[in-house]
Design an enzyme around this catalytic site. Structure first.
Site, PDB file in Angstrom:
ATOM      1  N   CYS A 151       0.813  -1.226   0.000  1.00 48.65           N
ATOM      2  CA  CYS A 151       0.000   0.000   0.000  1.00 48.65           C
ATOM      3  C   CYS A 151       0.843   1.271   0.000  1.00 48.65           C
ATOM      4  O   CYS A 151       0.339   2.348  -0.316  1.00 48.65           O
ATOM      5  CB  CYS A 151      -0.928   0.021   1.204  1.00 48.65           C
ATOM      6  SG  CYS A 151      -2.278  -1.135   1.035  1.00 48.65           S
TER       7      CYS A 151
HETATM    8  N1  CO8 Z   1     -19.475  -8.666   9.536  1.00 50.46           N
HETATM    9  C1  CO8 Z   1     -19.871  -8.701  10.831  1.00 50.46           C
HETATM   10  N2  CO8 Z   1     -19.009  -8.886  11.859  1.00 50.46           N
HETATM   11  C2  CO8 Z   1     -17.706  -9.072  11.565  1.00 50.46           C
HETATM   12  C3  CO8 Z   1     -17.235  -9.051  10.238  1.00 50.46           C
HETATM   13  C4  CO8 Z   1     -18.162  -8.850   9.208  1.00 50.46           C
HETATM   14  N3  CO8 Z   1     -17.797  -8.802   7.912  1.00 50.46           N
HETATM   15  N4  CO8 Z   1     -15.899  -9.262  10.262  1.00 50.46           N
HETATM   16  C5  CO8 Z   1     -15.530  -9.407  11.544  1.00 50.46           C
HETATM   17  N5  CO8 Z   1     -16.626  -9.297  12.351  1.00 50.46           N
HETATM   18  C6  CO8 Z   1     -16.695  -9.401  13.810  1.00 50.46           C
HETATM   19  C7  CO8 Z   1     -15.564 -10.225  14.366  1.00 50.46           C
HETATM   20  O1  CO8 Z   1     -15.866 -11.613  14.347  1.00 50.46           O
HETATM   21  C8  CO8 Z   1     -15.440  -9.684  15.779  1.00 50.46           C
HETATM   22  O2  CO8 Z   1     -16.444 -10.285  16.588  1.00 50.46           O
HETATM   23  P1  CO8 Z   1     -16.140 -10.622  18.142  1.00 50.46           P
HETATM   24  O3  CO8 Z   1     -15.876  -9.286  18.792  1.00 50.46           O
HETATM   25  O4  CO8 Z   1     -17.398 -11.282  18.585  1.00 50.46           O
HETATM   26  O5  CO8 Z   1     -14.932 -11.506  18.143  1.00 50.46           O
HETATM   27  C9  CO8 Z   1     -15.818  -8.220  15.632  1.00 50.46           C
HETATM   28  O6  CO8 Z   1     -16.554  -8.112  14.394  1.00 50.46           O
HETATM   29  C10 CO8 Z   1     -14.614  -7.305  15.567  1.00 50.46           C
HETATM   30  O7  CO8 Z   1     -13.669  -7.797  14.570  1.00 50.46           O
HETATM   31  P2  CO8 Z   1     -12.270  -7.130  14.318  1.00 50.46           P
HETATM   32  O8  CO8 Z   1     -11.538  -7.034  15.621  1.00 50.46           O
HETATM   33  O9  CO8 Z   1     -11.593  -7.855  13.197  1.00 50.46           O
HETATM   34  O10 CO8 Z   1     -12.765  -5.695  13.807  1.00 50.46           O
HETATM   35  P3  CO8 Z   1     -12.016  -4.321  13.765  1.00 50.46           P
HETATM   36  O11 CO8 Z   1     -12.790  -3.349  14.520  1.00 50.46           O
HETATM   37  O12 CO8 Z   1     -10.550  -4.447  14.076  1.00 50.46           O
HETATM   38  O13 CO8 Z   1     -12.163  -3.930  12.219  1.00 50.46           O
HETATM   39  C11 CO8 Z   1     -10.830  -3.915  10.212  1.00 50.46           C
HETATM   40  C12 CO8 Z   1     -11.619  -4.766  11.207  1.00 50.46           C
HETATM   41  C13 CO8 Z   1     -11.815  -2.994   9.497  1.00 50.46           C
HETATM   42  C14 CO8 Z   1     -10.174  -4.850   9.210  1.00 50.46           C
HETATM   43  C15 CO8 Z   1      -9.788  -3.053  10.948  1.00 50.46           C
HETATM   44  O14 CO8 Z   1      -9.085  -3.848  11.887  1.00 50.46           O
HETATM   45  C16 CO8 Z   1      -8.790  -2.394  10.041  1.00 50.46           C
HETATM   46  O15 CO8 Z   1      -9.128  -1.705   9.096  1.00 50.46           O
HETATM   47  N6  CO8 Z   1      -7.498  -2.518  10.376  1.00 50.46           N
HETATM   48  C17 CO8 Z   1      -6.429  -1.882   9.622  1.00 50.46           C
HETATM   49  C18 CO8 Z   1      -6.238  -2.611   8.365  1.00 50.46           C
HETATM   50  C19 CO8 Z   1      -5.233  -1.966   7.437  1.00 50.46           C
HETATM   51  O16 CO8 Z   1      -5.054  -0.788   7.378  1.00 50.46           O
HETATM   52  N7  CO8 Z   1      -4.609  -2.805   6.681  1.00 50.46           N
HETATM   53  C20 CO8 Z   1      -3.734  -2.364   5.683  1.00 50.46           C
HETATM   54  C21 CO8 Z   1      -3.894  -3.371   4.613  1.00 50.46           C
HETATM   55  S1  CO8 Z   1      -3.458  -2.746   3.117  1.00 50.46           S
HETATM   56  C22 CO8 Z   1      -1.893  -3.345   2.615  1.00 50.46           C
HETATM   57  O17 CO8 Z   1      -0.853  -2.859   2.862  1.00 50.46           O
HETATM   58  C23 CO8 Z   1      -1.920  -4.588   1.842  1.00 50.46           C
HETATM   59  C24 CO8 Z   1      -1.849  -4.298   0.384  1.00 50.46           C
HETATM   60  C25 CO8 Z   1      -2.166  -5.501  -0.369  1.00 50.46           C
HETATM   61  C26 CO8 Z   1      -3.355  -5.289  -1.228  1.00 50.46           C
HETATM   62  C27 CO8 Z   1      -3.908  -6.595  -1.630  1.00 50.46           C
HETATM   63  C28 CO8 Z   1      -5.265  -6.479  -2.242  1.00 50.46           C
HETATM   64  C29 CO8 Z   1      -6.123  -7.650  -1.970  1.00 50.46           C
END
Ligand code: CO8
Length: 374
Positions: free
Chosen positions: A156
């Site tokens: 990214c």
């Molecule tokens: N629907 C409903 N509930 C869900 C879902 C869903 N889709 N997904 C997870 N939950 C639930 C979980 O099971 C969990 O439930 P419980 O509390 O009961 O265990 C709860 O929701 C909370 O889950 P998370 O802790 O996972 O949720 P977050 O609040 O942390 O949010 C995010 C998840 C949005 C993914 C967040 O953590 C985030 O954005 N983090 C930063 C990510 C980031 O910036 N990453 C950079 C990646 S980019 C990069 O560099 C890679 C490039 C490569 C590109 C490749 C292209 C494919």
């Protein structure tokens, strides 16, 4: 050292878009089918039932409302859940090159340049569609550019790493004009059956032109004041796809050959790393955060950007101060901060300053301080 100015940007947006409602309906249809087909095994405790996704979760956790894709039908079909993009013959332009050329033409027009005035082409992105020949060399050929071209991948953060690379080339004199592109078909590397990440990414291409300020025709561009890059190894965002996969056929199709992440950990670890990088970068240039008109941050997560901007600025950021495009585009990997810059730069006045910042897998992060010229 030559002074460097950013004189043009371009954006290719795919014609098809998927809303959260559509994406979640497709995911939940897949979940229902899986759970009913495996009902006996789930009942016996041999297989774990899949949980449904939710629009409310996606919007609250990420701020994403929709994403553009190169193929909506295959992506949403619960039996496919992957874009279907027919392979092209070697005589046709490749998909990434075609997307890049569209963005490049817009950037060239803004810079008031013909393609043959460019000396170097960089494609800096996460998702290169083949090993070789370089996509950048194909784009160089399609546009009729002399000089040289190469591809680079810092996930990214690729755009800011690409800008620093072009900046260094122009400052040292090895090129006078550089075209830097971010071509992303993220949907090709996303596991649409993974509830934790199926909503995160979208497809797009962006372009940036950097020039030696002395020869630039567009005098209203953005001077590059300074650049900074940081990397620190982490397994929390990883994709093990690669040419060695075929040497271990027993694990070739496992989930880790697509995007996987520990989203919570990434959030917790990357926010302070990026805020510190920008704060130090400004301080080392004798600049105050309150002297910034805008921050064009990487577009991964709305909450993450609000935290970073608040830490750097010492106050809640306004939408004007920290514009968001991820609501419409989702995370477009390397292209995100450049889309934000492209769409939210025209109101800058001479002397206004801002920071383009990207961050992601590696970990990696980059900060580019710019000042409106003219
Ligand atoms: N629907 C409903 N509930 C869900 C879902 C869903 N889709 N997904 C997870 N939950 C639930 C979980 O099971 C969990 O439930 P419980 O509390 O009961 O265990 C709860 O929701 C909370 O889950 P998370 O802790 O996972 O949720 P977050 O609040 O942390 O949010 C995010 C998840 C949005 C993914 C967040 O953590 C985030 O954005 N983090 C930063 C990510 C980031 O910036 N990453 C950079 C990646 S980019 C990069 O560099 C890679 C490039 C490569 C590109 C490749 C292209 C494919």
């Amino acid at each position: 050292m030559n002074q460097v100015i950013l004189t043009g940007t371009g954006l290719f947006t795919p014609s098809q878009s998927i809303s959260n409602d559509e994406l979640v309906a497709s995911f939940n249809a897949y979940v229902e089918k899986f759970n009913s087909e495996n009902a006996a095994a789930i009942e016996a405790g041999e297989v774990e039932a899949l949980a449904p996704s939710s629009v409310a979760f996606i919007e609250k956790a990420s701020g994403i409302k929709s994403r553009y894709v190169m193929d909506k039908q295959g992506t949403l079909d619960p039996d496919i859940m992957c874009p279907r993009i027919p392979e092209r013959s070697n005589d046709q332009p490749s998909l990434l090159a075609e997307m890049g050329v569209t963005a490049a033409k817009q950037a060239l027009a803004e810079a008031q340049l013909e393609a043959d005035e460019i000396d170097a082409v960089l494609v800096a992105c996460s998702n290169l569609q083949r090993a070789y020949p370089a996509i950048s060399i194909e784009i160089q050929d399609l546009l009729g550019i002399n000089g040289f071209a190469f591809d680079m991948n810092v996930a990214c953060s690729s755009a800011t790493f690409g800008i620093q690379t072009g900046y260094d080339m122009i400052r040292s004199g090895s090129a006078k004009r550089v075209l830097m592109l971010n071509t992303e078909v993220c949907s090709g590397h996303l596991n649409f059956r993974d509830r934790d990440s199926h909503f995160i990414f979208g497809d797009v291409a962006t372009a940036v032109i950097l020039e030696d300020a002395e020869i630039a025709r567009n005098k209203q561009g953005f001077e590059i004041v300074d650049t900074r890059l940081v990397t620190k190894f982490s397994n929390n965002i990883r994709n093990n796809f690669g040419f060695l996969n075929r040497t271990a056929p027993e694990t070739r199709d496992e989930k880790d050959k697509l995007f996987i992440q520990e989203g919570r950990k990434v959030f917790r670890e990357v926010v302070p790393m990026v805020a510190q990088m920008i704060t130090d970068h400004l301080a080392d240039n004798n600049l105050q955060a309150n002297g910034l008109r805008r921050m064009w941050l990487h577009q991964a997560n709305r909450n993450m950007n609000d935290f970073i901007a608040k830490k750097v600025l010492g106050e809640e950021p306004t939408d004007d101060m920290q514009p968001t495009v991820l609501d419409e585009y989702a995370n477009t990997s390397s292209a995100g901060s450049i889309i934000a810059f492209h769409k939210h730069k025209s109101d800058f006045e001479s002397g206004d300053m801002g920071v383009i910042c990207s961050f992601g897998a590696g970990y990696s992060a980059g900060s580019i301080i710019v000042r409106r010229a003219g």
